[in-house]
Design an enzyme around this catalytic site. Structure first.
Site, short mmCIF file in Angstrom:
data_model
loop_
_atom_site.label_atom_id
_atom_site.label_comp_id
_atom_site.label_asym_id
_atom_site.label_seq_id
_atom_site.Cartn_x
_atom_site.Cartn_y
_atom_site.Cartn_z
CG ASP A 12 -0.47 -0.56 2.49
OD1 ASP A 12 0.59 -1.33 2.49
OD2 ASP A 12 -0.96 -0.09 3.51
CG ASP A 47 -3.20 -8.04 -11.81
OD1 ASP A 47 -2.82 -7.62 -13.00
OD2 ASP A 47 -4.44 -8.33 -11.65
#
Ligand code: NAP
Length: 420
Positions: free
Chosen positions: A283, A307
């Protein structure tokens, strides 16, 4: 080798594998390269890329014999199945190939053919270089600061596909096992549940991280960042980080230094020619690519982080129409754009073929055709700088000329011939 439905061209030769483990092979000046157009817009961008790649090969004294292979809709028509053995065998035998996107139904229906292909071929590293091309509009102020290469593990984590569907006997057995035998009682809410398991292995992690470090050393990059969610998933994502550091510390000697050692022993001064290995939580990394873009170079990650991160990087340099990629195994490369089959634009000769063209650039670089690869990069940049672009960039460029997919490819070919 015998193929059921594939026509092998009369002219051209195969790539010769010298040492598969060591990723060593020899590419002839006139190779046979399998090409899979793919679903949806694949039939628009595939032929466009083929023209551009042929022009660059010929402009540098070589040639290519293209060999059509099939998966998805084209395979259903020809073979009555989604992913025929012919296709996998052809890529395994010819070692270098390029593909367009393949459609995957969401929720129900068949499993991703892209995932199946990557797993069957054991192309364990999905590599996406993200750099800005002059003239391409971007949502960020300084897109030229983005120059990262993502290495995404391609065979495990969520790609291992271990899931059980809600309402099945299997999912209830897994729930019972997890709660009663493994001691996670009161962890899963009552009622219907879907359960998935994500394996991350030492083998899968180490070969991916090795490849990322090798790339950084070969291409004079400053750092390799291991991106993980190890604060929450300690035994999978956290273990990815630990095994990544193990590779860095045990296999590369002075060529690699960890960020901790760099600060503890050298006050942050990077030794010349050494690559720094560090790690970031996923994150945080998603904001770092925006706020400290210049500080990052090569990123190595498990499948799902890769991804998300690679698409986010792609957005900063102009979006999916531009973003290239390739899947690498040992002495094997399957190049493919990041984007999907965008069914609403299929067959309209409208979308941007740059992503698959630049995927071909990755393939040519891997083949050692660096001059042809550079020529294509320059020709694409020249085309976009002259504001001749497809719809996606046209809507963001003032005074641009809107071209169809095929017209844009023609323009790139003209520029290849001019620049050669
Ligand atoms: P997508 O096909 O990548 O399209 C999403 C949007 O991205 C398009 O509507 C378009 O945006 C833009 N875009 C994509 N390719 C473009 C191009 N070449 N030129 C210009 N703009 C482009 O994603 P999706 O709609 O989520 O997925 C569609 C299907 O593709 C799904 O079945 C999915 O599973 C599959 N897929 C396959 C692969 C693969 O084969 N490797 C990868 C991803 C997705 P605008 O409409 O805003 O212009």
């Amino acid at each position: 080798m015998e193929f059921e439905q594939i026509e092998v061209p009369d002219e051209g030769e195969r790539v010769e594998v010298l040492d598969e483990e060591a990723d060593e092979f020899e590419v002839p000046d006139h190779p046979i390269i399998p090409i899979l157009y793919g679903d949806g817009i694949g039939t628009d961008v595939g032929p466009a890329a083929q023209k551009v790649l042929t022009a660059a090969a010929q402009a540098t004294g070589r040639d290519v014999s293209w060999m059509r292979i099939y998966a998805g809709e084209s395979a259903r028509e020809k073979y009555g199945e989604n992913l025929p053995d012919d296709t996998v065998k052809a890529i395994e035998e010819f070692r270098i190939a390029i593909k367009g996107p393949l459609t995957t139904p969401v929720g129900a229906g068949f499993r991703s053919l892209n995932v199946a292909l990557r797993k069957k071929l054991d192309t364990y590293a999905n590599v996406r270089p993200t750099y800005h091309l002059e003239g391409v509009p971007s949502p960020v102020t300084n897109p030229e600061q983005m120059d990262m290469v993502t290495f995404r593990e391609n065979t495990e984590d969520v790609y291992a596909g271990i899931e059980w569907e809600e309402g099945t006997e299997e999912v209830e057995r897994v729930r019972e096992f997890v709660e009663e035998e493994m001691g996670f009682d009161d962890t899963i809410h009552e009622g219907a549940v879907g359960i998935g398991v994500k394996p991350i292995t030492e083998f899968g992690t180490k070969r991916l991280v090795r490849r990322a470090i090798d790339y950084a050393l070969e291409h004079d990059r400053d750092s390799v960042t291991l991106v993980h969610k190890g604060n929450i998933m300690k035994f999978t994502e956290g273990q990815f980080r630990d095994w990544g550091y193990e590779v860095a510390e045990e296999e590369y000697g002075d060529e690699v230094i960890t960020e901790d050692t760099l600060w503890e022993e050298r006050d942050g001064e990077q030794p010349e020619d050494a690559v720094v290995v560090n790690d970031r939580i996923a994150d945080n990394m998603l904001q770092q690519i925006l706020t400290r873009t210049e500080n990052y170079d090569v990123l190595a990650m498990p499948n799902l982080n890769g991804d998300y991160l690679s698409d986010a990087c792609g957005a900063q340099i102009g979006g999916l129409g531009i973003a290239p990629g390739a899947n690498f195994g040992n002495a094997l490369c399957l190049a493919e754009p990041v984007h999907g089959s965008a069914p609403k634009y299929a067959g309209q000769d409208k979308v941007n073929p740059t992503a698959i063209i630049l995927s071909g650039v990755l393939l040519y670089d891997y083949m050692g055709w660096n001059d042809a690869a550079q020529l294509i990069r320059d020709a694409v940049e020249e085309t976009i700088s002259s504001k001749k672009v497809t719809y996606d960039l046209h809507r963001q460029i003032e005074g641009g000329e809107k071209l169809a997919t095929s017209e844009y490819a023609e323009e790139v070919v003209n520029n290849i011939e001019k620049l050669a």
